[in-house]
Design a protein around this motif. Sequence first.
Motif, PDB file in Angstrom:
ATOM      1  N   ILE A  33       0.843  -1.213   0.000  1.00 54.05           N
ATOM      2  CA  ILE A  33       0.000   0.000   0.000  1.00 54.05           C
ATOM      3  C   ILE A  33       0.873   1.256   0.000  1.00 54.05           C
ATOM      4  N   THR A  34       1.918   1.244   0.831  1.00 54.44           N
ATOM      5  CA  THR A  34       2.820   2.406   0.899  1.00 54.44           C
ATOM      6  C   THR A  34       3.499   2.639  -0.441  1.00 54.44           C
ATOM      7  N   LEU A  35       4.033   1.564  -0.997  1.00 53.31           N
ATOM      8  CA  LEU A  35       4.740   1.645  -2.294  1.00 53.31           C
ATOM      9  C   LEU A  35       3.830   2.243  -3.370  1.00 53.31           C
ATOM     10  N   GLN A  36       2.598   1.734  -3.416  1.00 48.22           N
ATOM     11  CA  GLN A  36       1.681   2.185  -4.473  1.00 48.22           C
ATOM     12  C   GLN A  36       1.208   3.618  -4.245  1.00 48.22           C
ATOM     13  N   ALA A  37       1.002   3.972  -2.970  1.00 41.76           N
ATOM     14  CA  ALA A  37       0.585   5.348  -2.669  1.00 41.76           C
ATOM     15  C   ALA A  37       1.661   6.323  -3.126  1.00 41.76           C
ATOM     16  N   MET A  38       2.916   5.883  -3.085  1.00 42.78           N
ATOM     17  CA  MET A  38       4.014   6.746  -3.518  1.00 42.78           C
ATOM     18  C   MET A  38       4.179   6.697  -5.038  1.00 42.78           C
ATOM     19  N   LYS A  39       4.301   5.498  -5.574  1.00 44.71           N
ATOM     20  CA  LYS A  39       4.666   5.347  -6.993  1.00 44.71           C
ATOM     21  C   LYS A  39       3.614   5.919  -7.941  1.00 44.71           C
ATOM     22  N   THR A  40       2.375   5.562  -7.749  1.00 44.23           N
ATOM     23  CA  THR A  40       1.335   6.080  -8.654  1.00 44.23           C
ATOM     24  C   THR A  40       0.371   7.026  -7.946  1.00 44.23           C
ATOM     25  N   GLY A  41       0.207   6.836  -6.620  1.00 40.85           N
ATOM     26  CA  GLY A  41      -0.794   7.634  -5.912  1.00 40.85           C
ATOM     27  C   GLY A  41      -0.405   9.096  -5.749  1.00 40.85           C
ATOM     28  N   ALA A  42       0.878   9.356  -5.561  1.00 39.58           N
ATOM     29  CA  ALA A  42       1.287  10.722  -5.181  1.00 39.58           C
ATOM     30  C   ALA A  42       0.953  11.749  -6.274  1.00 39.58           C
ATOM     31  N   LEU A  43       1.195  11.419  -7.539  1.00 42.14           N
ATOM     32  CA  LEU A  43       0.900  12.388  -8.605  1.00 42.14           C
ATOM     33  C   LEU A  43      -0.608  12.593  -8.757  1.00 42.14           C
ATOM     34  N   ILE A  44      -1.380  11.515  -8.563  1.00 41.19           N
ATOM     35  CA  ILE A  44      -2.840  11.630  -8.696  1.00 41.19           C
ATOM     36  C   ILE A  44      -3.401  12.463  -7.537  1.00 41.19           C
ATOM     37  N   ARG A  45      -2.849  12.235  -6.357  1.00 36.45           N
ATOM     38  CA  ARG A  45      -3.258  13.043  -5.197  1.00 36.45           C
ATOM     39  C   ARG A  45      -2.943  14.517  -5.446  1.00 36.45           C
ATOM     40  N   PHE A  46      -1.738  14.767  -5.974  1.00 35.65           N
ATOM     41  CA  PHE A  46      -1.379  16.160  -6.276  1.00 35.65           C
ATOM     42  C   PHE A  46      -2.366  16.757  -7.273  1.00 35.65           C
ATOM     43  N   ALA A  47      -2.719  15.987  -8.309  1.00 36.57           N
ATOM     44  CA  ALA A  47      -3.619  16.503  -9.354  1.00 36.57           C
ATOM     45  C   ALA A  47      -4.925  17.006  -8.741  1.00 36.57           C
ATOM     46  N   CYS A  48      -5.433  16.275  -7.743  1.00 39.20           N
ATOM     47  CA  CYS A  48      -6.710  16.650  -7.126  1.00 39.20           C
ATOM     48  C   CYS A  48      -6.539  17.838  -6.182  1.00 39.20           C
ATOM     49  N   GLU A  49      -5.409  17.861  -5.488  1.00 36.63           N
ATOM     50  CA  GLU A  49      -5.158  18.938  -4.523  1.00 36.63           C
ATOM     51  C   GLU A  49      -4.793  20.242  -5.237  1.00 36.63           C
ATOM     52  N   ALA A  50      -4.223  20.098  -6.446  1.00 35.82           N
ATOM     53  CA  ALA A  50      -3.705  21.280  -7.150  1.00 35.82           C
ATOM     54  C   ALA A  50      -4.789  22.329  -7.381  1.00 35.82           C
ATOM     55  N   GLY A  51      -6.002  21.881  -7.713  1.00 35.67           N
ATOM     56  CA  GLY A  51      -7.086  22.838  -7.980  1.00 35.67           C
ATOM     57  C   GLY A  51      -7.378  23.698  -6.757  1.00 35.67           C
ATOM     58  N   ALA A  52      -7.312  23.059  -5.579  1.00 38.74           N
ATOM     59  CA  ALA A  52      -7.570  23.805  -4.342  1.00 38.74           C
ATOM     60  C   ALA A  52      -6.472  24.848  -4.124  1.00 38.74           C
ATOM     61  N   ILE A  53      -5.245  24.500  -4.487  1.00 34.58           N
ATOM     62  CA  ILE A  53      -4.124  25.455  -4.317  1.00 34.58           C
ATOM     63  C   ILE A  53      -4.276  26.596  -5.328  1.00 34.58           C
ATOM     64  N   ILE A  54      -4.535  26.228  -6.584  1.00 34.84           N
ATOM     65  CA  ILE A  54      -4.659  27.248  -7.648  1.00 34.84           C
ATOM     66  C   ILE A  54      -5.742  28.265  -7.278  1.00 34.84           C
ATOM     67  N   ALA A  55      -6.871  27.750  -6.764  1.00 33.54           N
ATOM     68  CA  ALA A  55      -8.009  28.632  -6.485  1.00 33.54           C
ATOM     69  C   ALA A  55      -7.947  29.254  -5.089  1.00 33.54           C
ATOM     70  N   GLY A  56      -6.938  28.893  -4.296  1.00 31.75           N
ATOM     71  CA  GLY A  56      -6.830  29.452  -2.943  1.00 31.75           C
ATOM     72  C   GLY A  56      -7.958  28.983  -2.034  1.00 31.75           C
ATOM     73  N   ALA A  57      -8.360  27.706  -2.160  1.00 32.68           N
ATOM     74  CA  ALA A  57      -9.433  27.155  -1.314  1.00 32.68           C
ATOM     75  C   ALA A  57      -8.968  27.080   0.150  1.00 32.68           C
ATOM     76  N   ASN A  58      -9.941  26.962   1.072  1.00 36.59           N
ATOM     77  CA  ASN A  58      -9.535  26.889   2.481  1.00 36.59           C
ATOM     78  C   ASN A  58      -8.925  25.517   2.818  1.00 36.59           C
ATOM     79  N   THR A  59      -8.295  25.436   4.005  1.00 34.63           N
ATOM     80  CA  THR A  59      -7.547  24.237   4.375  1.00 34.63           C
ATOM     81  C   THR A  59      -8.422  22.986   4.400  1.00 34.63           C
ATOM     82  N   ASP A  60      -9.649  23.119   4.903  1.00 32.55           N
ATOM     83  CA  ASP A  60     -10.533  21.949   4.981  1.00 32.55           C
ATOM     84  C   ASP A  60     -10.868  21.419   3.596  1.00 32.55           C
ATOM     85  N   ASP A  61     -11.167  22.327   2.683  1.00 27.26           N
ATOM     86  CA  ASP A  61     -11.503  21.892   1.323  1.00 27.26           C
ATOM     87  C   ASP A  61     -10.283  21.279   0.627  1.00 27.26           C
TER      88      ASP A  61
END
Length: 302
Positions: free
Chosen positions: A182-210
């Motif tokens: 699980i750890t290996l996969q969360a890093m190898k493929t999961g990390a970029l996908i997680r970033f992709a989803c979080e990136a919109g919140a950063i770009i738009a300046g969403a609050n911490t909870d969102d």
Amino acid sequence: MQTLSFDHRLKEAAAKIEATLTRLLADACLADEVARPATLLEAMRHGVLNGGKRLRPFLVMESTALFGGGVQAALRVGAALECIHCYSLVHDDLPAMDDDDLRRGQPTVHVAFDEATAILAGDSLLTYAFDIVSAPETDLAADRKVELLLALSRAAGMGGMAGGQALDLAAEKTAPDEQGIITLQAMKTGALIRFACEAGAIIAGANTDDRLLLRRFGEKIGLAFQLADDLLDLTSDAAAMGKATGKDAARGKGTLVALHGQAWAEAKLGDLVKDAATLLAPFGEKATGLIEAARFVANRRN
Ligand code: GRG
């Protein structure tokens, strides 16, 4: 089954990303670049402009739209992320790693060019991603660019994708347990996908909870993506996938599918999609694209 409108939306976003990447990989130098060597540039284009699904940029665009962020910034951040994804594929295909001849239905970069050129094309794509985000052309305030660069670096580096690849190479000898996989996969493929989803919140300046909600959504679909990939490695063929399949089993590589079986994996995929949809329920209709993306990830056929 995917709705037609989702396929349409994904294709439309992919066309916009393709156009952005084509412009970014043009012949003309940017300020302070001395020259763009023709063969290196050709190899970079071969590794990037070759028909990927552009799922990660789609997630950046949809997560940005969820919070009303700027389309231009989302396109450029999505293109930067795709450059990192493509670099990882170019390097993963090298003889020293997975040693593959076929990617997206075409010869891999080291086959079409040579190994040294493929290494340099990957290096250049990785570096270019940080250039694209930080460049003055990206329509974002400096503090948001810095946040994006930090999150992207952490997702791609030793504690993210590259580290996950190192664990994956070691796993052929060390046979990790379930938590290790699980750890290996969360890093190898999961990390970029997680970033992709979080990136919109950063770009738009969403609050911490969102931002945290989007991060957790990204973690769910990252896991779903890898589970679906492991199932496809077992059940699909090279013609459908555009790359070699059956390699995990041939190497005795530990995957959650190998550990628990196909029926378990299919049920788990269903649960992950449900959890992902529940996380975004508070956003209502606006989250439809992201929730359909979660279904697409779980049901994909290539
Ligand atoms: C070399 C630093 C380094 C990392 C490599 C991601 C990765 C780490 C290797 C890729 C190996 C692999 C095929 C993993 C399965 C998951 C995956 C990334 C599949 C390809 O992604 P898609 O389906 O591909 O989004 P397209 O072609 O649509 O972009």
